[in-house]
Design an enzyme around this catalytic site. Structure first.
Site, PDB file in Angstrom:
ATOM      1  CG  ASP A   1      45.005  -4.768  35.947  1.00 12.15           C
ATOM      2  OD1 ASP A   1      45.246  -5.980  36.139  1.00 12.15           O
ATOM      3  OD2 ASP A   1      44.091  -4.368  35.209  1.00 12.15           O
TER       4      ASP A   1
ATOM      5  CB  VAL B   1      51.976  -4.264  29.967  1.00 10.13           C
ATOM      6  CG1 VAL B   1      51.575  -4.382  31.422  1.00 10.13           C
ATOM      7  CG2 VAL B   1      51.038  -5.051  29.057  1.00 10.13           C
TER       8      VAL B   1
ATOM      9  CG  ASN C   1      49.779 -12.324  35.981  1.00 14.21           C
ATOM     10  OD1 ASN C   1      49.639 -13.539  35.884  1.00 14.21           O
ATOM     11  ND2 ASN C   1      48.732 -11.511  36.116  1.00 14.21           N
TER      12      ASN C   1
ATOM     13  CE1 TYR D   1      47.230 -16.328  26.073  1.00 13.46           C
ATOM     14  CE2 TYR D   1      47.429 -18.693  25.778  1.00 13.46           C
ATOM     15  CZ  TYR D   1      47.397 -17.586  26.603  1.00 13.46           C
ATOM     16  OH  TYR D   1      47.535 -17.747  27.967  1.00 13.46           O
TER      17      TYR D   1
ATOM     18  CE  LYS E   1      50.502 -16.026  27.755  1.00 14.07           C
ATOM     19  NZ  LYS E   1      50.952 -15.210  28.903  1.00 14.07           N
TER      20      LYS E   1
END
Length: 252
Positions: free
Chosen positions: A36, A63, A89, A155, A159
């Site tokens: 994280d 990430v 995630n 977004y 996705k």
């Protein structure tokens, strides 16, 4: 102990759905490597898991950084000797901007975190898994990756892209013992709204039209239960699935 002797790497694991997955996996016997960007939250989660008798390690990870992703996998190997499960995630929301008011900066940021990050992680994982008899990848997608009216352009595109990436990978590596599945949450009671500031007025009004149709907010533990199933041998014949976990919101 559904995940005994397994090691799982979980990005975005310090809060929300990621934390619930990390804790659930640890409760079911897995060693967990939690990655994280937030150091304080990482330390809190690891302390909670170890206090409950679980096995956990953490690493501060951006990430979008190839070197950070490499360090994350190396930690799993150094600490636990191998890894069996990757949970992609980590993700952020946009500001509900439609394409007409979408900035280059927002577009690039969302694609980098929500799509390119998982691509880099999956690339490393499939090569490792292929050389070690197989493995398991779980991607946190979104109902915004199944339709068009639940969030802004960035977004939604990110996705849709990560769902396509996951399904392509599931097909490409199925015969090498690698399973790849997607969980598609609806509204969940997490802190993801922290990444949303200065909402686009037009987009916020437009894309929130469907909000009243949501039966209720989900709990992170409800998403973690689905992840546990997908990570376990009970799901040995589940590959290339996209599972909405939204109380039926996607059907409206």
């Amino acid at each position: 102990m559904k995940l005994a002797n397994k090691t799982a790497i979980i990005t975005g694991g310090a809060s929300g759905i990621g934390r619930a997955i990390a804790e659930t996996f640890a409760q079911n016997g897995a060693n967990v490597v939690i990655a994280d960007i937030n150091r304080d939250r990482l330390e809190e989660v690891v302390a909670a898991i170890t206090a409950s008798g679980g096995s956990a390690a953490s690493i501060v990870t951006d990430v979008t950084s190839s070197s950070d992703n490499e360090a994350m996998f190396n930690l799993a190997l150094e600490k636990f000797g191998s890894y069996d499960i990757l949970v992609c995630n980590a993700g952020i929301m946009d500001h509900f901007a439609p394409v007409g008011t979408l900035s280059d900066e927002m577009w690039q940021k969302l694609l980098a975190i929500n799509t390119t990050g998982p691509m880099m992680q999956m690339r490393t994982a499939v090569n490792y898994f292929a050389a070690h008899g197989g493995g398991n990848i779980i991607v946190t997608g979104s109902v915004a990756g199944l339709g068009a009216g639940r969030s802004g352009a960035a977004y939604t595109a990110s996705k849709h892209a990560v769902v396509g990436l996951a399904l392509n990978t599931a097909f490409a590596y199925a015969k090498k013992g690698i399973r790849v599945n997607v969980i598609a949450p609806g509204g969940v009671a997490t802190n993801i709204a922290e990444s949303m500031q200065q909402l686009d007025p037009e987009g916020s009004q437009l894309f929130n039209i469907g909000a009243p149709l949501m039966p209720r907010l989900g709990e992170p533990t409800e998403l973690a239960a689905v992840a546990l199933f997908l990570a376990s041998d009970e799901a040995s014949f589940v590959n290339g699935a996209v599972i909405p976990v939204d109380g039926g919101w996607n059907t409206y």
